[in-house]
Design an enzyme around this catalytic site. Structure first.
Site, PDB file in Angstrom:
ATOM      1  CE1 TYR A   7      -4.223   1.800   0.641  1.00 63.44           C
ATOM      2  CE2 TYR A   7      -2.604   3.424   1.345  1.00 63.44           C
ATOM      3  CZ  TYR A   7      -3.890   3.112   0.948  1.00 63.44           C
ATOM      4  OH  TYR A   7      -4.840   4.093   0.839  1.00 63.44           O
TER       5      TYR A   7
ATOM      6  CD  GLN B  27      10.235  12.011  10.646  1.00 62.80           C
ATOM      7  OE1 GLN B  27       9.334  11.199  10.536  1.00 62.80           O
ATOM      8  NE2 GLN B  27      11.065  12.299   9.644  1.00 62.80           N
TER       9      GLN B  27
ATOM     10  CG  HIS C 257       5.678  12.785   8.040  1.00 64.41           C
ATOM     11  ND1 HIS C 257       5.546  12.335   6.759  1.00 64.41           N
ATOM     12  CD2 HIS C 257       6.949  12.474   8.405  1.00 64.41           C
ATOM     13  CE1 HIS C 257       6.667  11.784   6.353  1.00 64.41           C
ATOM     14  NE2 HIS C 257       7.537  11.861   7.330  1.00 64.41           N
TER      15      HIS C 257
ATOM     16  CD  GLU D 230       8.589   6.288  12.294  1.00 64.59           C
ATOM     17  OE1 GLU D 230       8.322   5.834  11.162  1.00 64.59           O
ATOM     18  OE2 GLU D 230       8.067   7.328  12.747  1.00 64.59           O
ATOM     19  CG  HIS D 231      12.645   8.216  12.223  1.00 63.11           C
ATOM     20  ND1 HIS D 231      11.329   8.619  12.133  1.00 63.11           N
ATOM     21  CD2 HIS D 231      12.895   7.481  11.115  1.00 63.11           C
ATOM     22  CE1 HIS D 231      10.800   8.156  11.013  1.00 63.11           C
ATOM     23  NE2 HIS D 231      11.725   7.457  10.377  1.00 63.11           N
TER      24      HIS D 231
ATOM     25  CG  ASP E 226      12.305   9.284   6.000  1.00 69.85           C
ATOM     26  OD1 ASP E 226      12.186   8.243   6.657  1.00 69.85           O
ATOM     27  OD2 ASP E 226      11.707  10.336   6.285  1.00 69.85           O
TER      28      ASP E 226
ATOM     29  CG  HIS F 156      -0.179 -36.854  20.030  1.00 71.53           C
ATOM     30  ND1 HIS F 156      -1.513 -36.647  19.798  1.00 71.53           N
ATOM     31  CD2 HIS F 156       0.464 -35.752  19.549  1.00 71.53           C
ATOM     32  CE1 HIS F 156      -1.673 -35.478  19.213  1.00 71.53           C
ATOM     33  NE2 HIS F 156      -0.482 -34.913  19.043  1.00 71.53           N
TER      34      HIS F 156
END
Length: 443
Positions: A139, A268, A271, A336-337, A370, A429
């Site tokens: 996606y 960031q 965004h 995240e970063h 990135d 078994h």
């Protein structure tokens, strides 16, 4: 228009730091009940009506008029034409980024993606067989912005892993196709591409329609409806992660030019309004310099309103007692970063346990990761770096255990298995193991 951004100014030495710190980290669940209900209804409709539902939702949400889903498929000739029509500087940048991303993931495959096996003393073979997924869906976000880099970061590791068919979906509101996204699909080796998006695209990939093939796994970021849809279809197909708003945390010892750090925080924050940018530094005067650069640079940014809302809503400039304490707080956040903006980043790197990606040194801006450094930019968010990893070759492979027990091995393993099976009350078994004791296979 207010073009001044005031991130929270916190100090670990203050008595109220912990409460203020937790309040800044807290984020209400983005995919709330209303979004979940809408996404679930779209999924159910696409599962029942297939192409017809996909077409209806594409016309409703993207205002894209089409007579069939087949007409929304981009041909390989269109992808190549988009690449060929780019200015040479963009073509070269795409190819250079793709080469670095491919090189990194080829090394990753060598390190962790190989099959292996061995035989023990009695001739029993044990091992692991690594095989790629057959078909994956990626996606790629569209709408507010276009992300050719997401095409590279999702398609190339799948390609390196050996996936034979990569299906890309990308929304094109009002039919506006981004040539860089199409060109990136050509460079990355996307097999088929459709100009659809939203929860309906996730549903089509997960369930399959008359036109869009069902995939084994769906990767790539999207809005809240896409994230909710991926959560709902997990189990029917695999997914990479439920991505939250983007995050950056900068550990700074005061040696990096403050305008560099201010711009990294912007990178960031631009965004969306829910993105989070945090600076941790033991140097109070340096924090003030960074704030001054934020004030100076913000009016020059095209996405100034978004940056300001992000910094004021979720940003923070935190004064710590030491770099060691800054590393400790970073581990609690698990960003995240994570930028280690220091003259000696390798001094601090061993103290850092939890982060999606760690950027070492003043020259290593997060934006290089990135786009073109090589490692994947699809990273865990919202603290999930405590137990999750970046997207990689391993996300497009699966492992099967190999077991071949020799006759001699069955005499030892069979007794052990029988004892344990009887203990669990599983007679079949136990007897299946016992039948092979002192018994020979009929030739």
């Amino acid at each position: 228009m207010n073009l001044i951004a005031t991130p929270a100014r916190l100090s670990t030495a203050n008595a109220g730091f912990e409460a203020a710190f937790q309040a800044r980290l807290h984020l209400a669940q983005e995919a709330d009940d209303a979004i979940d209900q809408v996404a679930a209804s779209i999924l159910a409709d696409v599962q029942q009506r297939g192409d017809a539902a996909v077409l209806d939702y594409t016309q409703r949400f993207d205002r894209l008029q089409a007579t069939s889903v087949a007409s929304l498929e981009l041909t390989q000739a269109e992808l190549k034409a988009a690449f060929d029509a780019l200015p040479s500087v963009q073509r070269e940048a795409l190819q250079a980024a793709a080469a670095r991303v491919r090189s990194y993931h080829e090394r990753q495959k060598q390190a962790c993606g190989l099959s292996w096996q061995y035989r023990d003393e009695d001739g029993t073979l044990l091992g692991q067989k690594v095989t790629p997924l057959d078909r994956v869906g990626i996606y790629v976000p569209g709408g507010k912005a276009a992300y050719p880099s997401s095409v590279l970061m999702n398609a190339i590791p799948a390609h390196v892993a050996g996936v034979q068919e990569i299906i890309m979906v990308v929304p094109t509101p009002r039919g506006e196709k981004n040539p860089l996204v199409l060109a990136a699909a050509y460079v990355a080796g996307v097999s088929r591409a459709f100009t659809i998006g939203g929860a309906q695209a996730v549903a089509a990939l997960a369930y399959g329609t008359a036109t869009i093939p069902k995939v084994d796994k769906i990767t790539g970021p999207g809005n809240a409806y896409v994230a909710s849809a991926k959560k709902h279809v997990f189990g029917q197909v695999g997914i990479d992660m439920i991505a939250g708003p983007s995050e950056i945390l900068v550990l700074a010892d005061g040696t990096t030019p403050p305008d560099w750090v201010a711009m990294d925080l912007f990178s960031q924050a631009e965004h969306d309004e829910l993105a989070q940018s945090i600076l941790l530094s033991p140097d109070a005067s340096y924090i003030a310099k960074v704030q001054a650069e934020i004030d100076r640079l913000l009016p020059t940014m095209p996405r100034a309103d978004i940056i300001r809302a992000s910094l004021e809503g979720r940003g923070a400039l935190i004064h710590t007692r030491s770099m060691e304490e800054a590393c400790e707080i970073s581990n609690r956040i698990a960003p995240e970063h994570l930028e280690v903006s220091s003259n000696d980043p390798h001094k601090w790197e061993p103290l850092l346990k939890h982060a999606g990606a760690i950027f070492l040194g003043a020259y290593t801006s997060e934006s290089l990761g990135d786009y073109c450094a090589g490692p994947n930019h699809v990273l865990p968010t919202s603290g999930t770096a405590r137990f999750s990893s970046p997207l990689g070759v391993y996300d497009f492979q699966k492992r099967s255990s190999l077991i071949e027990v020799s006759e001699a091995g069955a005499q030892v393993l069979g007794k052990t298995a029988a004892v344990l099976a009887y203990g669990e009350g599983l007679q079949a078994h136990a007897q299946a193991a016992e039948l092979r004791l002192n018994g020979r296979q009929k030739k």
